[in-house]
Design a protein around this motif. Structure first.
Motif, short mmCIF file in Angstrom:
data_model
loop_
_atom_site.label_atom_id
_atom_site.label_comp_id
_atom_site.label_asym_id
_atom_site.label_seq_id
_atom_site.Cartn_x
_atom_site.Cartn_y
_atom_site.Cartn_z
N GLN A 104 0.85 -1.19 0.00
CA GLN A 104 0.00 0.00 0.00
C GLN A 104 0.88 1.25 0.00
O GLN A 104 1.94 1.29 0.63
N LEU A 105 0.45 2.27 -0.70
CA LEU A 105 1.22 3.50 -0.86
C LEU A 105 1.12 4.37 0.40
O LEU A 105 0.02 4.72 0.83
N HIS A 106 2.28 4.69 0.95
CA HIS A 106 2.35 5.60 2.09
C HIS A 106 2.86 6.96 1.60
O HIS A 106 3.93 7.04 0.96
N THR A 107 2.08 8.02 1.87
CA THR A 107 2.49 9.36 1.50
C THR A 107 2.69 10.18 2.78
O THR A 107 1.77 10.33 3.58
N ILE A 108 3.91 10.65 2.95
CA ILE A 108 4.28 11.37 4.17
C ILE A 108 4.65 12.81 3.81
O ILE A 108 5.43 13.05 2.88
N VAL A 109 4.06 13.74 4.54
CA VAL A 109 4.45 15.14 4.42
C VAL A 109 5.25 15.49 5.66
O VAL A 109 4.76 15.38 6.80
N LYS A 110 6.50 15.89 5.45
CA LYS A 110 7.38 16.22 6.58
C LYS A 110 7.10 17.66 7.06
O LYS A 110 6.44 18.45 6.37
N ASN A 111 7.61 17.95 8.21
CA ASN A 111 7.41 19.28 8.79
C ASN A 111 7.92 20.40 7.90
O ASN A 111 7.39 21.52 7.92
N ASP A 112 8.95 20.10 7.10
CA ASP A 112 9.51 21.13 6.22
C ASP A 112 8.79 21.19 4.87
O ASP A 112 9.21 21.93 3.98
N GLY A 113 7.72 20.40 4.72
CA GLY A 113 6.93 20.41 3.50
C GLY A 113 7.36 19.38 2.47
O GLY A 113 6.65 19.17 1.47
N GLN A 114 8.49 18.73 2.68
CA GLN A 114 8.95 17.71 1.73
C GLN A 114 8.02 16.50 1.78
O GLN A 114 7.58 16.08 2.85
N VAL A 115 7.72 15.94 0.59
CA VAL A 115 6.82 14.79 0.48
C VAL A 115 7.64 13.54 0.15
O VAL A 115 8.47 13.55 -0.76
N VAL A 116 7.40 12.48 0.89
CA VAL A 116 8.04 11.18 0.65
C VAL A 116 6.92 10.18 0.39
O VAL A 116 6.02 10.02 1.23
N ALA A 117 6.97 9.51 -0.76
CA ALA A 117 5.93 8.53 -1.11
C ALA A 117 6.58 7.20 -1.48
O ALA A 117 7.56 7.17 -2.23
N GLY A 118 6.05 6.13 -0.93
CA GLY A 118 6.58 4.81 -1.23
C GLY A 118 5.96 3.75 -0.35
O GLY A 118 4.84 3.93 0.17
N LEU A 119 6.67 2.65 -0.18
CA LEU A 119 6.17 1.53 0.61
C LEU A 119 6.84 1.50 1.97
O LEU A 119 8.03 1.75 2.10
N LEU A 120 6.05 1.17 2.98
CA LEU A 120 6.58 1.08 4.33
C LEU A 120 7.37 -0.22 4.49
O LEU A 120 6.82 -1.31 4.41
N LYS A 121 8.66 -0.10 4.70
CA LYS A 121 9.53 -1.27 4.85
C LYS A 121 9.98 -1.49 6.29
O LYS A 121 10.24 -2.62 6.69
N GLU A 122 10.12 -0.41 7.05
CA GLU A 122 10.54 -0.52 8.44
C GLU A 122 9.74 0.46 9.29
O GLU A 122 9.39 1.55 8.84
N LYS A 123 9.45 0.02 10.51
CA LYS A 123 8.71 0.89 11.43
C LYS A 123 9.20 0.67 12.85
O LYS A 123 9.19 -0.44 13.37
N THR A 124 9.67 1.75 13.46
CA THR A 124 10.06 1.72 14.87
C THR A 124 9.31 2.83 15.59
O THR A 124 8.54 3.60 14.98
#
Length: 332
Positions: A104-124
């Motif tokens: 499933q596609l994960h779309t993350i907007v960081k605090n600085d506005g940068q967008v990272v989109a891809g697959l979740l491979k690791e989670k801590t």
């Protein structure tokens, strides 16, 4: 599962397996049926697997691995149910019909506005590892995330084969179904299939075309090979083939190996190109893959391949058979 129309069942399935679409659109179903009918075994037998690999590199390589080649963003295709044409078409034409949790596609907007989109491979507790197209992985600190959305839409785009010709689609599907890796095509190469190899002489035994559709451990061009049986040590066959032009060519051949095949010497236009090749193989019937015969001058028109039976491997079943799938000629 969705057919039960029960919210608890649907929720359980999607929790463990991923999102399930409400159903395939009729236009997609029609296209899958059309291509499944068009890509029948006789058509796929004519697939140019080398060209299929080339097309794979431009359409699938960025996300998928096959035979260890490609990126690991999407599922590895090597062990999938790729021998099933319908299965391949369903996943290519309607990739969003079932999207597993891992894809499933994960779309993350960081605090600085940068967008990272891809697959979740690791989670801590502190960070997320997101695999992005191209093979890289981006680590995003949880504290730096402004927004995080998970889409049930597949990252795999639709219409991947919409712009391919019928032959290109055939070649790609044929390559995806191949049980082994094949070389990439070489500019100018000419494949001489078993239907273009003419038997000029056989001093003992029978030479015929054998259908190889029933042998699933490997693949043969045109699903057949030229098969020599009932030969004895010292016998030979003479095979003629045509070259469109005169001059030096890199020549290679694909032979068949099996438990009852023999050991042979191969000559090209009078010169020994293989002193001996043992075609014995315990277990499944397979091909040799490309066997280089070296660089040799070919005549425009008819050229001659002589195959001499030298004997058999001590472990072989009696038979001393021989078969050739095709020759490959590359002008130099």
């Amino acid at each position: 599962m969705r057919g039960y129309d029960q919210a608890d069942i649907t929720a359980a399935v999607e929790k463990h397996w991923g999102a399930i679409s409400a159903g395939q659109a009729e236009d997609k179903l029609k296209e899958i049926r059309r291509l499944e009918k068009a890509l029948n075994p006789k058509v796929l037998a004519k697939a140019d697997l080398r060209n299929g690999r080339k097309i794979y590199q431009s359409t699938c390589f960025a996300c998928h691995q096959l035979f260890g080649e490609g990126m690991k963003l999407g599922p590895d295709l090597t062990g999938s149910n790729r021998a099933d044409t319908k299965y391949l078409l369903e996943n290519i034409i309607d990739p969003g019909s079932l999207v597993g949790l891992d894809y499933q596609l994960h779309t993350i907007v960081k605090n600085d506005g940068q967008v990272v989109a891809g697959l979740l491979k690791e989670k801590t507790a502190d960070a997320l590892g997101i695999a992005v197209i191209g093979g890289g992985q981006v680590t995003v600190p949880v504290s730096g995330i402004r927004d995080h959305k998970v889409s049930t839409t597949s990252m795999m785009p639709e219409g991947l084969i919409a712009n391919l010709t019928a032959d290109e689609t055939r070649d790609l599907i044929g390559y995806l179904q191949s049980p082994r890796q094949v070389p990439l095509p070489v500019v100018g190469e000419i494949q001489v299939g078993d239907d273009q190899l003419k038997v000029a002489e056989v001093n003992r035994g029978t030479v015929q075309k054998q259908n190889m559709e029933g042998f699933k451990a490997d693949s043969w061009s045109g699903n057949s090979h030229l098969w020599w049986t009932q030969g004895q040590t010292g016998d030979r066959i003479v095979i003629q083939f045509e070259s469109a032009e005169e001059g030096p060519h890199a020549v290679s051949a694909v032979f068949t190996k099996a438990h009852d095949y023999g050991i042979f010497r191969v000559k090209l236009n009078g010169a020994t190109v293989v002193e001996n090749i043992d075609l014995y193989h315990k277990g499944s019937v397979i091909t040799t893959g490309d066997v280089s015969l070296g660089s040799h001058p070919l005549k425009k028109g008819l050229n001659q391949l002589v195959v001499e039976l030298l004997g058999a491997n001590p472990a072989a079943t009696p038979g001393k058979m021989f078969a050739i799938d095709h020759l490959l000629l590359v002008p130099e």
